[in-house]
Scaffold this motif. Sequence first.
Motif, short mmCIF file in Angstrom:
data_model
loop_
_atom_site.label_atom_id
_atom_site.label_comp_id
_atom_site.label_asym_id
_atom_site.label_seq_id
_atom_site.Cartn_x
_atom_site.Cartn_y
_atom_site.Cartn_z
N ASN A 135 -2.71 -6.18 2.18
CA ASN A 135 -2.89 -6.46 3.61
C ASN A 135 -1.57 -6.92 4.24
N ALA A 136 -0.79 -7.67 3.47
CA ALA A 136 0.49 -8.14 4.01
C ALA A 136 1.45 -6.98 4.24
N GLN A 137 1.29 -5.91 3.45
CA GLN A 137 2.17 -4.75 3.60
C GLN A 137 1.73 -3.80 4.70
N LEU A 138 0.56 -4.08 5.28
CA LEU A 138 0.11 -3.21 6.38
C LEU A 138 1.06 -3.31 7.56
N ASN A 139 1.49 -4.51 7.88
CA ASN A 139 2.46 -4.67 8.96
C ASN A 139 3.82 -4.17 8.50
N ILE A 140 4.51 -3.41 9.36
CA ILE A 140 5.84 -2.90 9.05
C ILE A 140 6.84 -3.93 9.56
N VAL A 141 7.68 -4.46 8.65
CA VAL A 141 8.59 -5.54 9.01
C VAL A 141 10.03 -5.10 8.75
N ALA A 142 10.96 -5.80 9.38
CA ALA A 142 12.39 -5.50 9.22
C ALA A 142 12.87 -6.03 7.87
N ARG A 183 -6.25 -3.73 10.36
CA ARG A 183 -6.63 -4.17 9.03
C ARG A 183 -8.07 -4.68 8.98
N SER A 184 -8.92 -4.23 9.89
CA SER A 184 -10.31 -4.71 9.92
C SER A 184 -11.04 -4.41 8.62
N VAL A 185 -10.88 -3.22 8.09
CA VAL A 185 -11.55 -2.86 6.83
C VAL A 185 -10.97 -3.67 5.68
N GLN A 186 -9.66 -3.79 5.66
CA GLN A 186 -9.01 -4.52 4.58
C GLN A 186 -9.39 -6.00 4.58
N ASN A 187 -9.63 -6.58 5.74
CA ASN A 187 -10.05 -7.98 5.80
C ASN A 187 -11.44 -8.16 5.19
N GLN A 188 -12.32 -7.20 5.42
CA GLN A 188 -13.65 -7.27 4.81
C GLN A 188 -13.55 -7.13 3.29
N GLN A 189 -12.67 -6.29 2.85
CA GLN A 189 -12.48 -6.15 1.41
C GLN A 189 -11.97 -7.45 0.79
N ALA A 190 -11.11 -8.15 1.51
CA ALA A 190 -10.60 -9.44 1.01
C ALA A 190 -11.72 -10.47 0.95
N ALA A 191 -12.59 -10.47 1.95
CA ALA A 191 -13.72 -11.40 1.93
C ALA A 191 -14.65 -11.11 0.76
#
Length: 397
Positions: free
Chosen positions: A206-213, A133-141
């Motif tokens: 960004n929270a949806q980038l991680n795949i969770v149960a 999520r490196s790109v997405q973190n920059q977009q959040a900033a």
Amino acid sequence: MNYETRVNTVDTDGDVIVEDIIVEDAPAPPRRRWPWFVLAALLLGAIVAFFMLSGGEEEVPFGAAADEGQTQSVTVISPGAASLEGAINATGTLAARREMPVGVVGEGGRVVSVPVEAGDWVRQGQVLAVIDRSVQNQQAASQRAQIDVAQADADLAQANLDRALQLVERGFISQADIDRLTATRDAANARVQVARAQLGERQARNAQLNIVAPAAGLVLARNVEPGQVVTPGSGTLFSIARGGEMELLAAVGENELAQISTGAIVEVTPAGGDQSFSGQVWQVSPIIDETNRQGTVRVALSYAEGLRPGGFATATIASGSVVAPRLPESAILSDDDGSYVFIVDGDNKVVRRNVTVGAISDEGIAIASGLTGRERVVLRAGGFLREGETVRPVAGQ
């Protein structure tokens, strides 16, 4: 033994001389004697053969009696009726009772790590795969900075409006200027809200980038590896059995399906082992497959290591106690019209009787309908009989 013989000889003068010569007999060959046990075995075999050939009534082959004008004999039984513990045998496939496929919810990306394996237990919300999520973190900033910019514009617009309100009382500012400055202040505040909403959207993505149960359960399959690029079209990455619950999808014939009710106890034995697991029927199929005339009975099973989804298993389903006759398999025939038996009526004539078969056990086949148990049912060789034929019934065991 010696014996004497007379021999005529001629001497040198031509006279005949008669002589008696004693000849010794050659020794007689020894007489062969059979061992006693061989003679006893031969005698016993002869006695057995005599009784087998002479004892009992000679059986008339089927078909030959009619040709010779004789009445052929058939073996009959009266099965009676008894209370039977209904048990229906079925086969089926093991599966997860509630299988949850898990895929990419967000925009996807490159997989950084996969901290779980197939066979692991996971809790609800646990991370199954981490996506870069490196790109997405920059977009959040960037979105946070936009909020600051919009907030500064809103503060300036408010200050301009406050000064104008002080001057309007002196007549230096018209009411039209006040309205313009008010609209500018309101627009600046709205831009602040827009910037904050955009940041919230970015954070949610960004929270949806991680795949969770989605729920706690057992991981059945893992179809993703680190370094793989995944997208919403990548399909199922993980398969989870919610709560680890399993089930057996048992195929049951339509006649037997009506005898099964929800909550019935079932003993399930997976193929390749002798361990059985107890389950319970939780759903009986409301439809029948037109191709094989079967319905599906779903049997709920608690998690056990020996229960593996996709495996084959046999099931014994309790269908309650029933009172019905029971016949051996040799007495039941079938054709295009269904199952039937031959019975012998009071006039010793063969009568066809259509029946409905029920549960099958080691003791025989239960007759669900068609017989009372008091009839004389042809035990075997019914395929050689004709309806209306006169026979001589012989009671069987």
